[in-house]
Design a protein around this motif. Structure first.
Motif, PDB file in Angstrom:
ATOM      1  N   MET A  81       0.830  -1.200   0.000  1.00 28.58           N
ATOM      2  CA  MET A  81       0.000   0.000   0.000  1.00 28.58           C
ATOM      3  C   MET A  81       0.871   1.260   0.000  1.00 28.58           C
ATOM      4  SD  MET A  81      -2.197   1.797   2.939  1.00 28.58           S
ATOM      5  CE  MET A  81      -0.610   1.924   3.661  1.00 28.58           C
ATOM      6  N   SER A  82       0.604   2.177  -0.904  1.00 26.56           N
ATOM      7  CA  SER A  82       1.349   3.431  -0.866  1.00 26.56           C
ATOM      8  C   SER A  82       0.378   4.603  -0.984  1.00 26.56           C
ATOM      9  CB  SER A  82       2.382   3.485  -1.992  1.00 26.56           C
ATOM     10  OG  SER A  82       1.732   3.667  -3.225  1.00 26.56           O
ATOM     11  N   LEU A  83       0.738   5.702  -0.324  1.00 26.81           N
ATOM     12  CA  LEU A  83      -0.114   6.885  -0.336  1.00 26.81           C
ATOM     13  C   LEU A  83       0.393   7.870  -1.387  1.00 26.81           C
ATOM     14  CD1 LEU A  83      -0.740   7.557   3.465  1.00 26.81           C
ATOM     15  CD2 LEU A  83      -2.000   6.107   1.882  1.00 26.81           C
ATOM     16  N   PRO A  84      -0.486   8.720  -1.909  1.00 25.10           N
ATOM     17  CA  PRO A  84      -0.065   9.680  -2.940  1.00 25.10           C
ATOM     18  C   PRO A  84       0.757  10.850  -2.410  1.00 25.10           C
ATOM     19  CG  PRO A  84      -2.427   9.885  -2.491  1.00 25.10           C
ATOM     20  CD  PRO A  84      -1.928   8.732  -1.684  1.00 25.10           C
ATOM     21  N   VAL A  85       0.966  10.930  -1.092  1.00 31.88           N
ATOM     22  CA  VAL A  85       1.761  12.026  -0.509  1.00 31.88           C
ATOM     23  C   VAL A  85       2.709  11.489   0.563  1.00 31.88           C
ATOM     24  CG1 VAL A  85       0.319  14.065  -0.819  1.00 31.88           C
ATOM     25  CG2 VAL A  85      -0.204  12.462   1.020  1.00 31.88           C
ATOM     26  N   PRO A  86       3.851  12.170   0.762  1.00 33.00           N
ATOM     27  CA  PRO A  86       4.716  11.797   1.885  1.00 33.00           C
ATOM     28  C   PRO A  86       4.020  12.176   3.196  1.00 33.00           C
ATOM     29  CG  PRO A  86       5.825  13.360   0.386  1.00 33.00           C
ATOM     30  CD  PRO A  86       4.385  13.302   0.002  1.00 33.00           C
ATOM     31  N   VAL A  87       3.965  11.253   4.150  1.00 33.71           N
ATOM     32  CA  VAL A  87       3.226  11.523   5.385  1.00 33.71           C
ATOM     33  C   VAL A  87       3.939  12.506   6.307  1.00 33.71           C
ATOM     34  CG1 VAL A  87       2.036   9.306   5.384  1.00 33.71           C
ATOM     35  CG2 VAL A  87       4.202   9.527   6.589  1.00 33.71           C
ATOM     36  N   ARG A  88       5.205  12.805   6.011  1.00 33.58           N
ATOM     37  CA  ARG A  88       5.936  13.764   6.854  1.00 33.58           C
ATOM     38  C   ARG A  88       5.451  15.203   6.666  1.00 33.58           C
ATOM     39  NH1 ARG A  88       6.784  10.437   9.836  1.00 33.58           N
ATOM     40  NH2 ARG A  88       8.104   8.673   9.404  1.00 33.58           N
ATOM     41  N   LEU A  89       4.760  15.464   5.565  1.00 35.73           N
ATOM     42  CA  LEU A  89       4.287  16.829   5.302  1.00 35.73           C
ATOM     43  C   LEU A  89       3.286  17.264   6.362  1.00 35.73           C
ATOM     44  CD1 LEU A  89       3.621  16.753   1.435  1.00 35.73           C
ATOM     45  CD2 LEU A  89       5.537  17.835   2.627  1.00 35.73           C
ATOM     46  N   ASN A  90       3.220  18.576   6.608  1.00 37.01           N
ATOM     47  CA  ASN A  90       2.176  19.108   7.466  1.00 37.01           C
ATOM     48  C   ASN A  90       0.858  19.122   6.696  1.00 37.01           C
ATOM     49  OD1 ASN A  90       3.626  19.552   9.840  1.00 37.01           O
ATOM     50  ND2 ASN A  90       4.488  21.446   9.018  1.00 37.01           N
ATOM     51  N   TYR A  91      -0.224  19.420   7.414  1.00 36.34           N
ATOM     52  CA  TYR A  91      -1.558  19.313   6.825  1.00 36.34           C
ATOM     53  C   TYR A  91      -1.751  20.182   5.571  1.00 36.34           C
ATOM     54  CZ  TYR A  91      -6.642  19.367   6.468  1.00 36.34           C
ATOM     55  OH  TYR A  91      -7.934  19.267   6.012  1.00 36.34           O
ATOM     56  N   GLY A  92      -1.388  21.448   5.659  1.00 43.81           N
ATOM     57  CA  GLY A  92      -1.581  22.358   4.521  1.00 43.81           C
ATOM     58  C   GLY A  92      -0.824  21.890   3.281  1.00 43.81           C
ATOM     59  N   PRO A  93       0.506  21.707   3.409  1.00 37.45           N
ATOM     60  CA  PRO A  93       1.298  21.233   2.271  1.00 37.45           C
ATOM     61  C   PRO A  93       0.832  19.868   1.751  1.00 37.45           C
ATOM     62  CG  PRO A  93       2.735  22.123   3.967  1.00 37.45           C
ATOM     63  CD  PRO A  93       1.353  22.108   4.543  1.00 37.45           C
ATOM     64  N   MET A  94       0.333  19.010   2.651  1.00 39.27           N
ATOM     65  CA  MET A  94      -0.154  17.696   2.221  1.00 39.27           C
ATOM     66  C   MET A  94      -1.367  17.869   1.312  1.00 39.27           C
ATOM     67  SD  MET A  94      -1.095  14.373   4.617  1.00 39.27           S
ATOM     68  CE  MET A  94       0.396  14.380   5.603  1.00 39.27           C
ATOM     69  N   ARG A  95      -2.264  18.758   1.702  1.00 35.15           N
ATOM     70  CA  ARG A  95      -3.448  19.011   0.876  1.00 35.15           C
ATOM     71  C   ARG A  95      -3.056  19.610  -0.473  1.00 35.15           C
ATOM     72  NH1 ARG A  95      -8.896  21.208   3.617  1.00 35.15           N
ATOM     73  NH2 ARG A  95      -9.326  21.315   1.393  1.00 35.15           N
ATOM     74  N   MET A  96      -2.085  20.537  -0.452  1.00 35.22           N
ATOM     75  CA  MET A  96      -1.629  21.149  -1.705  1.00 35.22           C
ATOM     76  C   MET A  96      -1.050  20.089  -2.640  1.00 35.22           C
ATOM     77  SD  MET A  96      -2.431  24.277  -1.586  1.00 35.22           S
ATOM     78  CE  MET A  96      -1.571  24.917  -3.022  1.00 35.22           C
ATOM     79  N   ARG A  97      -0.236  19.198  -2.073  1.00 37.48           N
ATOM     80  CA  ARG A  97       0.416  18.158  -2.872  1.00 37.48           C
ATOM     81  C   ARG A  97      -0.599  17.217  -3.511  1.00 37.48           C
ATOM     82  NH1 ARG A  97       5.634  15.750  -2.565  1.00 37.48           N
ATOM     83  NH2 ARG A  97       6.282  17.645  -1.502  1.00 37.48           N
TER      84      ARG A  97
END
Ligand SMILES: [Zn+2]
Length: 135
Positions: free
Chosen positions: A1-17
């Motif tokens: 299983m892989s996610l489309p974003v790195p989980v280390r990102l904060n919430y805002g940058p994760m949403r942007m990515r």
């Protein structure tokens, strides 16, 4: 299983990515009933995050919903698997061990140090117990 974003990102940058890496997915803020933090609607490919939470909890919730999405779960289907995988993704093992020593096992201080919710710390500890059983 892989996610489309790195989980280390904060919430805002994760949403942007996610706009770039998961263009069909819509993430929105809303008011959810009861103690529900987030929900994934597989039919519409929509994640709703409760907007009254801290950024730390929003980030943990978004990762949780992305894990459901990766598995094609309907709502909070297979919840325990989702929670344990979320904890595995979010908790850095070395940082956890260091925090566990530094704060003598205090789960609230450990959660604060790692910028995670206590729920995620509790789930990670559950994983460690399972590991112990396997040895
Ligand atoms: Zn869930």
């Amino acid at each position: 299983m892989s996610l489309p974003v790195p989980v280390r990102l904060n919430y805002g940058p994760m949403r942007m990515r996610l706009y770039e890496t998961a263009p069909t997915l819509e993430v929105s803020s809303g008011l959810l009933d009861g103690d529900l933090c987030g929900i994934y609607d597989a039919a519409r490919d929509v994640i709703i995050i409760d907007r009254r939470m801290t950024y730390t909890r929003k980030r943990c919730t978004l990762v949780h919903e992305l894990v459901h999405r990766a598995h094609g779960d309907i709502g909070h289907q297979r919840e325990l698997r989702c929670r344990l995988q979320t904890a595995l993704l979010l908790v850095d093992r070395d940082a956890y061990i260091q925090a566990e020593r530094m704060y003598e096992g205090d789960r609230w201080l450990i959660a604060d140090e790692l910028d995670l919710t206590v729920d995620v710390i509790d789930d990670y500890r559950l994983l460690l117990r399972y590991e112990g059983v396997g040895r």
